[in-house]
Design a protein around this motif. Structure first.
Motif, mmCIF file in Angstrom:
data_model
loop_
_atom_site.group_PDB
_atom_site.id
_atom_site.type_symbol
_atom_site.label_atom_id
_atom_site.label_comp_id
_atom_site.label_asym_id
_atom_site.label_seq_id
_atom_site.Cartn_x
_atom_site.Cartn_y
_atom_site.Cartn_z
ATOM 1 N N VAL A 1 0.890 -1.227 0.030
ATOM 2 C CA VAL A 1 -0.095 -0.017 -0.165
ATOM 3 C C VAL A 1 0.865 1.156 -0.016
ATOM 4 O O VAL A 1 0.381 2.188 -0.545
ATOM 5 C CB VAL A 1 -1.104 -0.152 1.068
ATOM 6 N N VAL A 2 1.944 1.257 0.627
ATOM 7 C CA VAL A 2 2.912 2.136 0.654
ATOM 8 C C VAL A 2 3.677 2.379 -0.704
ATOM 9 O O VAL A 2 3.931 3.621 -1.002
ATOM 10 C CB VAL A 2 4.079 2.099 1.833
ATOM 11 N N VAL A 3 3.783 1.305 -1.262
ATOM 12 C CA VAL A 3 4.481 1.466 -2.587
ATOM 13 C C VAL A 3 3.378 2.032 -3.506
ATOM 14 O O VAL A 3 3.851 2.887 -4.224
ATOM 15 C CB VAL A 3 4.804 -0.113 -3.164
ATOM 16 N N ARG A 4 2.407 1.701 -3.468
ATOM 17 C CA ARG A 4 1.468 2.359 -4.555
ATOM 18 C C ARG A 4 1.239 3.729 -4.413
ATOM 19 O O ARG A 4 1.277 4.440 -5.138
ATOM 20 C CB ARG A 4 -0.048 1.646 -4.356
ATOM 21 N N SER A 5 1.216 4.239 -3.107
ATOM 22 C CA SER A 5 1.305 5.684 -2.817
ATOM 23 C C SER A 5 2.508 6.425 -3.305
ATOM 24 O O SER A 5 2.572 7.416 -3.860
ATOM 25 C CB SER A 5 0.926 5.938 -1.281
ATOM 26 N N ILE A 6 3.599 5.808 -3.243
ATOM 27 C CA ILE A 6 4.963 6.467 -3.501
ATOM 28 C C ILE A 6 4.912 6.413 -5.333
ATOM 29 O O ILE A 6 5.558 7.459 -5.676
ATOM 30 C CB ILE A 6 6.062 5.670 -3.100
ATOM 31 N N PHE A 7 4.412 5.303 -5.757
ATOM 32 C CA PHE A 7 4.647 5.379 -7.113
ATOM 33 C C PHE A 7 3.557 6.408 -7.622
ATOM 34 O O PHE A 7 3.855 7.027 -8.624
ATOM 35 C CB PHE A 7 4.142 3.954 -7.751
ATOM 36 N N GLU A 8 2.353 6.494 -7.049
ATOM 37 C CA GLU A 8 1.579 7.904 -7.454
ATOM 38 C C GLU A 8 2.366 9.003 -7.272
ATOM 39 O O GLU A 8 2.186 9.914 -8.160
ATOM 40 C CB GLU A 8 0.330 7.699 -6.385
ATOM 41 N N ASN A 9 2.930 9.205 -6.166
ATOM 42 C CA ASN A 9 3.835 10.524 -6.042
ATOM 43 C C ASN A 9 4.761 10.826 -7.292
ATOM 44 O O ASN A 9 5.034 11.799 -7.699
ATOM 45 C CB ASN A 9 4.791 10.292 -4.751
ATOM 46 N N LEU A 10 5.563 9.585 -7.575
ATOM 47 C CA LEU A 10 6.485 9.695 -8.763
ATOM 48 C C LEU A 10 5.758 10.113 -10.053
ATOM 49 O O LEU A 10 6.226 10.877 -10.766
ATOM 50 C CB LEU A 10 7.177 8.260 -8.992
ATOM 51 N N VAL A 11 4.512 9.384 -10.255
ATOM 52 C CA VAL A 11 3.770 10.030 -11.573
ATOM 53 C C VAL A 11 3.506 11.648 -11.261
ATOM 54 O O VAL A 11 3.562 12.384 -12.272
ATOM 55 C CB VAL A 11 2.499 9.199 -11.741
ATOM 56 N N GLU A 12 3.136 12.048 -10.280
ATOM 57 C CA GLU A 12 2.908 13.355 -9.851
ATOM 58 C C GLU A 12 4.016 14.223 -9.965
ATOM 59 O O GLU A 12 3.978 15.280 -10.585
ATOM 60 C CB GLU A 12 2.345 13.622 -8.315
ATOM 61 N N ILE A 13 5.094 13.745 -9.522
ATOM 62 C CA ILE A 13 6.544 14.469 -9.726
ATOM 63 C C ILE A 13 6.986 14.565 -11.239
ATOM 64 O O ILE A 13 7.113 15.772 -11.937
ATOM 65 C CB ILE A 13 7.701 13.864 -8.946
ATOM 66 N N ASN A 14 6.608 13.383 -11.846
ATOM 67 C CA ASN A 14 6.875 13.675 -13.481
ATOM 68 C C ASN A 14 5.913 14.557 -14.147
ATOM 69 O O ASN A 14 6.443 15.201 -15.166
ATOM 70 C CB ASN A 14 6.738 12.006 -13.945
ATOM 71 N N ARG A 15 4.574 14.783 -13.861
ATOM 72 C CA ARG A 15 3.717 15.432 -14.481
ATOM 73 C C ARG A 15 4.077 16.728 -14.340
ATOM 74 O O ARG A 15 3.933 17.740 -15.242
ATOM 75 C CB ARG A 15 2.258 15.111 -13.775
ATOM 76 N N ALA A 16 4.577 17.067 -12.970
ATOM 77 C CA ALA A 16 5.033 18.624 -12.639
ATOM 78 C C ALA A 16 6.307 18.878 -13.414
ATOM 79 O O ALA A 16 6.732 19.954 -13.339
ATOM 80 C CB ALA A 16 5.178 18.563 -11.082
ATOM 81 N N GLY A 17 7.040 18.021 -14.313
ATOM 82 C CA GLY A 17 7.918 18.372 -15.068
ATOM 83 C C GLY A 17 9.247 17.772 -15.165
ATOM 84 O O GLY A 17 10.143 18.188 -15.523
ATOM 85 N N THR A 18 9.351 17.022 -13.955
ATOM 86 C CA THR A 18 10.718 16.560 -13.773
ATOM 87 C C THR A 18 10.804 15.025 -14.612
ATOM 88 O O THR A 18 9.850 14.185 -14.467
ATOM 89 C CB THR A 18 10.881 16.117 -12.265
ATOM 90 N N THR A 19 11.839 14.986 -15.245
ATOM 91 C CA THR A 19 12.071 13.757 -15.920
ATOM 92 C C THR A 19 12.561 12.555 -14.895
ATOM 93 O O THR A 19 13.007 12.862 -13.948
ATOM 94 C CB THR A 19 13.064 13.636 -16.982
ATOM 95 N N VAL A 20 12.225 11.420 -15.016
ATOM 96 C CA VAL A 20 12.227 10.241 -13.972
ATOM 97 C C VAL A 20 13.036 8.999 -14.492
ATOM 98 O O VAL A 20 12.321 8.532 -15.624
ATOM 99 C CB VAL A 20 10.945 10.057 -13.207
ATOM 100 N N LEU A 21 13.813 8.845 -14.034
ATOM 101 C CA LEU A 21 14.725 7.162 -14.288
ATOM 102 C C LEU A 21 14.477 6.425 -13.106
ATOM 103 O O LEU A 21 15.085 6.672 -12.032
ATOM 104 C CB LEU A 21 15.993 7.555 -14.931
ATOM 105 N N LEU A 22 13.699 5.368 -13.365
ATOM 106 C CA LEU A 22 13.034 4.494 -12.242
ATOM 107 C C LEU A 22 14.004 3.104 -12.384
ATOM 108 O O LEU A 22 13.642 2.530 -13.361
ATOM 109 C CB LEU A 22 11.747 4.513 -12.148
ATOM 110 N N VAL A 23 14.657 2.929 -11.328
ATOM 111 C CA VAL A 23 15.299 1.287 -11.656
ATOM 112 C C VAL A 23 14.353 0.571 -10.639
ATOM 113 O O VAL A 23 14.007 0.871 -9.260
ATOM 114 C CB VAL A 23 16.725 1.464 -10.665
ATOM 115 N N GLU A 24 13.855 -0.556 -10.995
ATOM 116 C CA GLU A 24 13.081 -1.280 -10.241
ATOM 117 C C GLU A 24 12.962 -2.834 -10.308
ATOM 118 O O GLU A 24 13.224 -3.573 -11.681
ATOM 119 C CB GLU A 24 11.463 -1.195 -10.564
#
Lengths: 268, 245
Positions: free
Chosen positions: B179-202
């Motif tokens: 459940v925590v992972v889901r919310s953090i991944f939602e944050n990542l999408v939000e950060i990306n939408r706000a204009g930051t390019t993201v490179l995610l290792v998973e």
């Protein structure tokens, strides 16, 4: 002095065996300044701190920087080497005889209630508290201080977020050495010293730092108080030559119950 | 999460045939990848495939044995990590690597100090606090006393404080409850939408493919596959090796 050692160890995990000899150089510097420039050690300690800062930074940049990733025993060898060089340089320049700096405060004493107190020692004590406080404020209130604490906490983390870790080390080693320089000058008025005093000073400050907990500033301060009280009591009740016995027994007892020292964090 | 918007934008990060070794041990033998401005890219693969090594090489924490790395067209390999952060790459390392005896606020502020962004600091901090309200509640607490998820938020927040153009995250889901992972991944999408390019290792391939635009699959130190997420999710090899289907 122990505060300086704790700072260096805490940040860099380098065991600085040259610490005592740096202090002795602080004392000789105070001596030279008092003889040549008529500066009282209670004034010249500022100069001594500045000069030792430079010496510490130089040792860090030219020597310690190369061996930070090396195992502890390599660092001990290197720092012992630095200690020997500093000690013998002092021997060459100043000769082997014990020296003492005369201060205007040396002879003064005052009564505080029923206690007969040496003004020089009292001033040193007060200034030590002020210096410890200053270092504390520096570490907790300034940007650079925060970076030093961060690097001490997690060097890799500091590197990842882009800290120039070498510069932080330089400052930490310099400030550590400056503390020692100031301490040397501040005690030079009532402690006779000679070039060979470095090693015993190093050993005493290691004792203090280990009792207080490696890398803890408050620990170093409390440890310093404990050790000096223990040694004075030992000198009064046993015999002056046995005072070290008391302080090292104190070390053993404290380590038995608190292996990380009084304020130390448990090793993980 | 539209692929078209970022697909044609200029290349921000270009990793060109890099090789990285730890002494004699070659961890990455041939990795090339491109991240375009505005994209959210996943680099997926199993344990020991070379994901972390690739990120550490981009950050300047490891020297390259071969190849080059460019940010916005300028070579950055060989620069020290401090310079690379200043150029706009922030790295959220594996295991978070916070400063446990410093407060949350101090941890966050350190992220900003280093890159020299003193102005606009308060604004960025406010944004980080809006993204992660938990951090605002706990800003006086020592970072070492936070829960795992909160520590991950703090690590991401610390990286964002440097106001990066490229945010790189190394296994942010590691050791966290779903459940925590889901919310953090939602944050990542939000950060990306706000204009930051993201490179995610998973390692969590299913989740990573769920939110990225494109992905690279790394195996034994080389890029084995790449493509838009839907294509990869349908790829038989990916399905069998990573999605357990």
């Amino acid at each position: 002095m122990a505060v300086g050692l704790s700072l260096i160890f805490g940040v860099m995990r380098v065991v600085n065996f040259a610490h005592g000899d740096m202090m002795v150089w602080g004392m000789y510097l105070a001596l030279v300044l008092s003889e040549r420039a008529r500066l009282d050690p209670y004034v010249s300690f500022v100069v001594c701190a500045a000069v030792l800062f430079l010496l510490g930074a130089l040792v860090q940049r030219t020597l310690v920087d190369r061996i930070l990733d090396a195992p502890h025993e390599m660092q001990i060898l290197l720092m012992l080497g630095v200690a020997l060089v500093l000690e013998n340089l002092a021997l060459m320049v100043f000769g082997p005889d014990p020296q003492r700096v005369s201060s205007s405060l040396s002879a003064a004493t005052i009564w505080i209630g029923p206690l007969f107190v040496d003004v020089a020692r009292l001033t040193t004590f007060a200034l030590a508290i002020v210096l410890t406080l200053a270092v504390y404020l520096f570490l907790f209130r300034t940007r650079l201080g925060r970076m030093i604490r961060a690097a001490a906490d997690n060097t890799y983390g500091a590197l990842v977020i882009g800290t120039d870790v070498r510069r932080v080390y330089l400052m930490a080693f310099g400030i550590g050495a400056a503390c020692v320089g100031a301490a040397g000058a501040l005690v030079s008025g009532f402690l006779p010293f000679q070039p060979a005093a470095g090693l015993s000073a190093s050993v005493t400050s290691f004792n203090i730092v280990i009792i207080g907990g490696m890398g803890s500033l408050i620990g170093a301060f409390v440890g310093g108080l404990l050790v000096s009280v223990a040694e004075s009591l030992g000198a009064v009740f046993l015999s002056p030559s046995l005072k070290e016995l008391v302080s090292f027994s104190l070390l053993v007892v404290i380590l038995l119950f608190r292996p990380a020292g009084l304020f130390g964090r448990r090793a993980t | 999460m539209s692929e078209s918007s970022a697909g044609s934008s200029p290349v921000l990060l270009k990793v060109d045939h890099i090789a990285v070794a730890y002494g004699d041990l070659v961890a990455v033998s041939d990795v090339s990848l491109e991240v375009r401005r505005g994209e959210l890219i996943a680099l997926i693969g199993s344990n020991g495939a070379g994901k972390t090594t690739t990120l550490r090489a981009i950050s300047g924490l490891l020297p390259l044995g071969a190849g080059r790395i460019e940010l916005g067209g300028e070579a950055i390999h060989g620069l020290p990590p401090s310079k690379i952060v200043a150029r706009g790459i922030a790295h959220v390392p594996e295991g978070r690597q916070l400063f446990p005896t410093l407060t949350v606020l101090e941890n966050l502020e350190l992220g900003a100090t280093v890159s020299g962004h003193t102005r606009g600091n308060a604004e960025t901090l406010d944004w980080v606090f809006r993204l992660f309200p938990r951090l605002r509640e706990r800003h006086r607490q020592l970072a070492g006393t936070l829960s795992g998820g909160e520590q991950q938020m703090c690590a991401i927040g610390r990286a964002l404080m440097a106001r990066p153009t490229l945010l790189m995250l190394d296994e942010p889901s590691l050791g966290l409850a779903p459940v925590v992972v889901r919310s953090i991944f939602e944050n990542l999408v939000e950060i990306n939408r706000a204009g930051t390019t993201v490179l995610l290792v998973e390692q969590n391939v299913l989740r990573a493919l769920g939110l990225c635009h494109r992905a690279y699959v790394i195996e034994n130190g080389r890029i084995a596959l790449e493509g838009p997420r839907d294509a990869l999710a349908q790829n038989p090899h990916v399905k069998q090796a990573y999605l357990g289907m």
